[in-house]
Design a protein around this motif. Sequence first.
Motif, mmCIF file in Angstrom:
data_model
loop_
_atom_site.group_PDB
_atom_site.id
_atom_site.type_symbol
_atom_site.label_atom_id
_atom_site.label_comp_id
_atom_site.label_asym_id
_atom_site.label_seq_id
_atom_site.Cartn_x
_atom_site.Cartn_y
_atom_site.Cartn_z
ATOM 1 N N LEU A 88 9.154 2.029 -8.229
ATOM 2 C CA LEU A 88 9.964 1.579 -7.093
ATOM 3 C C LEU A 88 9.993 0.244 -6.698
ATOM 4 C CD1 LEU A 88 12.242 2.921 -5.178
ATOM 5 C CD2 LEU A 88 10.385 3.578 -3.827
ATOM 6 N N GLN A 89 8.536 -0.149 -6.671
ATOM 7 C CA GLN A 89 8.551 -1.632 -6.154
ATOM 8 C C GLN A 89 9.018 -2.459 -7.398
ATOM 9 O OE1 GLN A 89 4.191 -2.336 -5.468
ATOM 10 N NE2 GLN A 89 4.500 -1.483 -3.316
ATOM 11 N N GLU A 90 8.891 -2.348 -8.513
ATOM 12 C CA GLU A 90 9.225 -2.903 -9.708
ATOM 13 C C GLU A 90 10.854 -2.936 -9.602
ATOM 14 O OE1 GLU A 90 9.058 -3.136 -14.399
ATOM 15 O OE2 GLU A 90 7.912 -2.042 -13.335
ATOM 16 N N ARG A 149 0.916 -1.198 0.025
ATOM 17 C CA ARG A 149 -0.076 0.014 0.109
ATOM 18 C C ARG A 149 0.786 1.162 -0.047
ATOM 19 N NH1 ARG A 149 -3.821 2.548 4.804
ATOM 20 N NH2 ARG A 149 -4.886 3.906 3.442
ATOM 21 N N TYR A 150 0.353 2.241 -0.664
ATOM 22 C CA TYR A 150 1.024 3.512 -0.763
ATOM 23 C C TYR A 150 0.528 4.410 0.464
ATOM 24 C CZ TYR A 150 2.770 8.228 -2.350
ATOM 25 O OH TYR A 150 3.519 9.336 -2.436
ATOM 26 N N TYR A 151 1.722 4.958 1.304
ATOM 27 C CA TYR A 151 1.121 5.903 2.378
ATOM 28 C C TYR A 151 1.369 7.332 2.125
ATOM 29 C CZ TYR A 151 0.402 1.501 4.724
ATOM 30 O OH TYR A 151 -0.230 0.246 5.327
ATOM 31 N N GLY A 152 2.203 7.629 1.079
ATOM 32 C CA GLY A 152 2.264 9.088 0.954
ATOM 33 C C GLY A 152 1.133 10.012 0.381
ATOM 34 N N LYS A 153 1.794 11.204 0.063
ATOM 35 C CA LYS A 153 0.755 12.166 -0.545
ATOM 36 C C LYS A 153 0.230 11.824 -1.875
ATOM 37 C CE LYS A 153 0.120 16.983 -1.591
ATOM 38 N NZ LYS A 153 0.878 18.220 -1.441
ATOM 39 N N VAL A 154 -1.077 11.324 -1.886
ATOM 40 C CA VAL A 154 -1.821 10.649 -3.117
ATOM 41 C C VAL A 154 -1.807 11.708 -4.272
ATOM 42 C CG1 VAL A 154 -3.777 9.457 -4.119
ATOM 43 C CG2 VAL A 154 -3.118 9.302 -1.788
ATOM 44 N N LYS A 155 -1.051 11.558 -5.192
ATOM 45 C CA LYS A 155 -1.046 12.138 -6.294
ATOM 46 C C LYS A 155 -0.498 11.261 -7.446
ATOM 47 C CE LYS A 155 2.392 15.355 -5.803
ATOM 48 N NZ LYS A 155 3.049 16.575 -5.797
ATOM 49 N N VAL A 207 2.452 6.456 -9.611
ATOM 50 C CA VAL A 207 3.248 5.605 -10.614
ATOM 51 C C VAL A 207 4.796 5.683 -10.248
ATOM 52 C CG1 VAL A 207 4.429 6.181 -13.022
ATOM 53 C CG2 VAL A 207 1.862 6.524 -12.294
ATOM 54 N N PHE A 208 5.439 6.607 -9.435
ATOM 55 C CA PHE A 208 6.772 6.394 -8.885
ATOM 56 C C PHE A 208 6.840 5.124 -8.093
ATOM 57 C CE2 PHE A 208 10.578 7.211 -6.463
ATOM 58 C CZ PHE A 208 11.412 6.961 -7.311
ATOM 59 N N HIS A 209 5.874 5.034 -6.926
ATOM 60 C CA HIS A 209 5.725 4.118 -6.246
ATOM 61 C C HIS A 209 5.778 2.722 -7.009
ATOM 62 C CE1 HIS A 209 4.548 1.984 -2.417
ATOM 63 N NE2 HIS A 209 3.723 1.398 -3.058
ATOM 64 N N LEU A 233 15.184 4.132 -12.885
ATOM 65 C CA LEU A 233 14.393 4.535 -11.774
ATOM 66 C C LEU A 233 14.364 6.341 -11.739
ATOM 67 C CD1 LEU A 233 12.173 3.820 -9.383
ATOM 68 C CD2 LEU A 233 14.598 3.456 -8.027
ATOM 69 N N GLN A 234 15.775 6.644 -11.635
ATOM 70 C CA GLN A 234 16.339 8.083 -11.538
ATOM 71 C C GLN A 234 15.597 8.889 -12.612
ATOM 72 O OE1 GLN A 234 20.508 7.694 -11.593
ATOM 73 N NE2 GLN A 234 20.533 8.685 -9.463
ATOM 74 N N TYR A 235 15.441 8.378 -13.828
ATOM 75 C CA TYR A 235 15.124 9.024 -14.982
ATOM 76 C C TYR A 235 13.280 9.097 -14.544
ATOM 77 C CZ TYR A 235 13.319 10.030 -19.778
ATOM 78 O OH TYR A 235 12.715 10.663 -20.855
ATOM 79 N N SER A 236 12.788 7.954 -14.225
ATOM 80 C CA SER A 236 11.378 8.076 -13.856
ATOM 81 C C SER A 236 11.105 9.161 -12.926
ATOM 82 C CB SER A 236 11.197 6.707 -13.385
ATOM 83 O OG SER A 236 9.801 6.559 -12.913
ATOM 84 N N LYS A 237 11.915 9.063 -11.967
ATOM 85 C CA LYS A 237 11.522 10.192 -10.958
ATOM 86 C C LYS A 237 11.882 11.794 -11.386
ATOM 87 C CE LYS A 237 13.295 11.389 -6.218
ATOM 88 N NZ LYS A 237 13.668 13.084 -6.619
#
Length: 83
Positions: A34-36, A18-24, A29-31, A69-73
């Motif tokens: 990051l999991q992948e 589950r994602y616990y951060g600010k929902v945007k 997508v980044f979460h 991952l850095q590019y994605s961020k």
Amino acid sequence: MPEYHQQEKNNFLYPCTRYYGKVKPENLVFHSNLQEFAQKVGYIAGLETGGKLSLEEAYEQISKLWQQLQYSKQELGVGVEFK
């Protein structure tokens, strides 16, 4: 294979937390990215430990994944606050 067993297998192989951060949208997508990344690094580490990949190959693959991952961020603008 019955669909129930397929779903169990997928949940085991590709766990999703589950994602616990600010929902945007970009954070979600980044979460996911990051999991992948974490899953793939785990597989690569296992292959290296099992002798299926050399240390150098494992490092190169993980380095490429990290760059992606850095590019994605950067592209998603995660962590950048506009004023």
